[in-house]
Scaffold this motif. Structure first.
Motif, PDB file in Angstrom:
ATOM      1  N   ARG A 127       0.065  -0.161  15.707  1.00  0.00           N
ATOM      2  CA  ARG A 127      -0.307   0.984  15.116  1.00  0.00           C
ATOM      3  C   ARG A 127       0.068   1.280  13.721  1.00  0.00           C
ATOM      4  N   ALA A 128       1.213   0.793  13.360  1.00  0.00           N
ATOM      5  CA  ALA A 128       1.953   0.904  11.815  1.00  0.00           C
ATOM      6  C   ALA A 128       1.027  -0.020  11.232  1.00  0.00           C
ATOM      7  N   MET A 129       0.637  -1.160  11.366  1.00  0.00           N
ATOM      8  CA  MET A 129      -0.220  -2.134  10.855  1.00  0.00           C
ATOM      9  C   MET A 129      -1.717  -1.482  10.503  1.00  0.00           C
ATOM     10  N   ARG A 130      -2.264  -0.694  11.406  1.00  0.00           N
ATOM     11  CA  ARG A 130      -3.343  -0.249  11.006  1.00  0.00           C
ATOM     12  C   ARG A 130      -3.212   1.072  10.068  1.00  0.00           C
ATOM     13  N   GLU A 131      -2.179   1.672   9.904  1.00  0.00           N
ATOM     14  CA  GLU A 131      -1.805   2.925   9.184  1.00  0.00           C
ATOM     15  C   GLU A 131      -1.618   2.538   7.741  1.00  0.00           C
ATOM     16  N   ARG A 132      -0.920   1.333   7.688  1.00  0.00           N
ATOM     17  CA  ARG A 132      -0.649   0.682   6.383  1.00  0.00           C
ATOM     18  C   ARG A 132      -2.177   0.259   5.660  1.00  0.00           C
ATOM     19  N   ALA A 133      -2.828  -0.264   6.565  1.00  0.00           N
ATOM     20  CA  ALA A 133      -4.149  -0.789   6.238  1.00  0.00           C
ATOM     21  C   ALA A 133      -4.896   0.164   6.005  1.00  0.00           C
ATOM     22  N   ARG A 134      -5.020   1.399   6.775  1.00  0.00           N
ATOM     23  CA  ARG A 134      -5.889   2.539   6.316  1.00  0.00           C
ATOM     24  C   ARG A 134      -5.355   3.163   5.061  1.00  0.00           C
ATOM     25  N   THR A 135      -4.286   3.141   4.821  1.00  0.00           N
ATOM     26  CA  THR A 135      -3.678   3.663   3.419  1.00  0.00           C
ATOM     27  C   THR A 135      -4.274   3.163   2.239  1.00  0.00           C
ATOM     28  N   VAL A 136      -4.287   1.644   2.226  1.00  0.00           N
ATOM     29  CA  VAL A 136      -4.621   1.008   1.092  1.00  0.00           C
ATOM     30  C   VAL A 136      -6.360   1.008   1.066  1.00  0.00           C
ATOM     31  N   LEU A 137      -6.852   1.073   2.255  1.00  0.00           N
ATOM     32  CA  LEU A 137      -8.211   1.197   2.262  1.00  0.00           C
ATOM     33  C   LEU A 137      -8.854   2.662   1.598  1.00  0.00           C
ATOM     34  N   GLU A 138      -8.134   3.810   2.087  1.00  0.00           N
ATOM     35  CA  GLU A 138      -8.342   4.911   1.255  1.00  0.00           C
ATOM     36  C   GLU A 138      -8.059   4.948  -0.159  1.00  0.00           C
ATOM     37  N   ARG A 139      -7.056   4.453  -0.467  1.00  0.00           N
ATOM     38  CA  ARG A 139      -6.734   4.264  -1.843  1.00  0.00           C
ATOM     39  C   ARG A 139      -7.625   3.609  -2.801  1.00  0.00           C
ATOM     40  N   MET A 140      -8.483   2.910  -2.197  1.00  0.00           N
ATOM     41  CA  MET A 140      -9.626   2.085  -2.884  1.00  0.00           C
ATOM     42  C   MET A 140     -11.008   3.010  -2.600  1.00  0.00           C
ATOM     43  N   GLY A 141     -10.853   3.813  -1.687  1.00  0.00           N
ATOM     44  CA  GLY A 141     -11.982   4.722  -1.313  1.00  0.00           C
ATOM     45  C   GLY A 141     -12.994   3.846  -0.458  1.00  0.00           C
TER      46      GLY A 141
END
Length: 522
Positions: A127-141
């Motif tokens: 879960r934490a891994m997916r959240e960290r990945a989602r954060t960077v993906l959202e940062r890139m739009g």
């Protein structure tokens, strides 16, 4: 052409990366020769040059893939020397290569956090891994599900995930090595949007590409390399496309001017059946449909920058790649070249630009390399008699002046020029109708170059049809009857060599404007 290196960035910001006097030598070649390079935070810096210019070596020297023989590397004004790409990455320098080096069987999140997975009670915290990945993906739009399998996405999205991995590592320097080579226009636009986002966030981006329009669209500065040396560092607005092409290609020494091509077919070619004719021959993602005729005794040159489609067209003509459109006729008859053996059977031979990787078997002798194509055409159950083999080998060693003349010499011990002669002799032994030469004089000395050029002109005079590919435009024009100009994977013009010159061809390559009846490059 005046070198321009002043930028607004330099007045207020120091370079994040600086290379001073970098020299890298490999056995028999100086890949980089006293090269300086600077990369500033918050900029896209394009690194440009033809094959062999030193682009890849510069990246490898910076990231610890290869050792440097002289010079210094500075990161934030501090001298560094990375022992490995892992050490460079730990210092904030990440590279995304043309071939995505991720794991398609893993999820997007697993790829982004590979080797840095968050853990809880000793186990990976999904879960934490997916959240960290989602954060960077959202940062890139990017609207990508971090829990989805990477292999379910096209290569363009995989490139973006590779960039997201670099962003998650908090890289201060991002190196993009030919990131658009397999992308379509919409995918390139999305990649450029991401690049601009990262640039505006302060990331220093080194952008390596052979597509000039893309370089001018995305870069803030450009550095041009040629033959291992830095030609200059420029602002895009200070260097026209024609000047850029000239800087990349340079001008060849005039020691070969005595070689002149006399058109064998001249004005009579239009009324004759060509040795080979292609109509709408193309391959999706490699080269757009091309029409072309090549006649007996004619040398047709293919001119264009790296990535223009020269080699891709040659490989289609030889059946090394499968076409997705068009047809090929040999002597007026439709042929289906499903593989190189089918091409050899109808009299087509191909000398690859990758002499060592695709042309020679280094641990075999001159004799064994020379008879490979003939033996393959006969079939291995029908060996060539030793007497016939020896006669052929001796004849072609003499004809091409291969040195040393001892047929038992291992090919790996020959000079580059003599290795190239061995490849040529191998195909001449099978007496082809059409000989395709992809960069036959690259990396060889001026004397061997003159010998090979003279051989090509003599072969055409004797009736052989030749396709000649070279990055050196003067060489193409000197020995070709006609020149087909390629740009951005499409044919943009076809010219008689006698009616044009190097400047005119460079202008076509730079601007993409062909003759009125030709399609223009976008």
């Amino acid at each position: 052409m005046t070198e321009s290196i002043a930028t607004p960035l330099q007045s207020t910001v120091d370079p994040v990366v600086e290379l001073r006097g970098i020299t890298v030598e490999f056995p028999g070649v100086r890949a980089l020769d006293d090269v300086d390079f600077r990369l500033f935070p918050g900029e896209v810096h394009a690194l440009i040059g033809e094959n062999g210019a030193g682009k890849s070596t510069l990246i490898k020297a910076l990231t610890g893939v290869c050792d440097i023989d002289a010079g210094e590397i500075y990161l934030n004004q501090a001298p560094v020397r990375f022992a490995s790409p892992k050490a460079a990455q730990a210092a904030g320098i990440s590279t995304v290569y043309q071939e995505v080096n991720l794991c398609p069987n893993l999820t997007v999140a697993e790829n982004i956090l590979l080797g840095r997975e968050p853990r809880r009670f000793g186990a990976i915290d999904g879960r934490a891994m997916r959240e960290r990945a989602r954060t960077v993906l959202e940062r890139m739009g990017l609207a990508i599900d971090p829990g989805s399998a990477l292999g379910d996405y096209p290569i363009a999205v995989q490139h973006l995930v590779a960039i997201a991995r670099a962003v998650e590592i908090e890289s201060r320097v991002l190196i993009l090595d030919e990131p658009t080579s397999s992308l379509d226009a919409s995918e390139v636009a999305e990649l450029f949007r991401i690049i601009r986002v990262l640039r505006n966030q302060g990331t220093a981006i080194l952008f390596v590409s052979h597509f000039l329009e893309q370089v001018y669209e995305i870069s803030d500065r450009m550095t041009v390399l040629r033959n291992g040396r830095r030609v200059g560092e420029y602002l895009p607005g200070d260097l026209s496309r024609v000047e850029l092409v000239s800087a990349m290609l340079g001008r060849e020494l005039r020691v070969l001017e005595e070689i002149e091509r006399v058109a064998a077919t001249g004005g009579d070619a239009a009324g004759r059946v060509p040795v080979i004719r292609v109509d709408g021959l193309g391959r999706t993602g490699a080269i757009e449909p091309v029409d072309l005729e090549i006649h007996e005794g004619e040398v047709v040159g293919l001119a264009g920058l790296l990535g223009s489609g020269r080699t891709e067209l040659a490989r289609l003509l030889f059946g090394a790649d499968h076409s997705s459109s068009g047809e090929i006729r040999v002597d007026g008859r439709v042929v289906h070249l499903h593989n190189p053996r089918a091409a050899i059977a109808v009299g087509i031979a191909f000398c690859s630009e990758d002499r060592k990787g695709e042309g020679l078997i280094a641990d075999l002798s001159i004799r064994d390399n020379l008879i490979l194509a003939m033996q393959a055409s006969r079939g291995w159950p029908r060996p060539i008699p030793r007497r016939v083999k020896d006669e052929l080998v001796q004849r072609y060693i003499r004809a091409l002046d291969i040195r040393p003349a001892n047929p038992d010499t291992l090919v790996r011990n020959l000079s580059g020029g003599n290795q190239q002669k061995v490849v040529l002799a191998r195909w001449l032994i099978v007496e082809p109708r059409l000989l395709i030469l992809d960069e036959p004089t690259r990396g060889i000395d001026i004397g061997a170059k003159a010998q090979i050029q003279k051989l090509v002109t003599d072969l055409a005079t004797d009736g052989l049809a030749v396709v000649f590919i070279s990055a050196e435009l003067e060489e193409v024009l000197r020995i070709s009857d006609r020149v087909v100009v390629l740009r951005d994977r499409r044919k943009i013009a076809e010219l008689r060599s006698a009616d044009t010159d190097v400047d005119a061809v460079m202008s076509l390559i730079a601007r993409g404007h062909g003759a009125p009846e030709q399609r223009e490059a976008v």
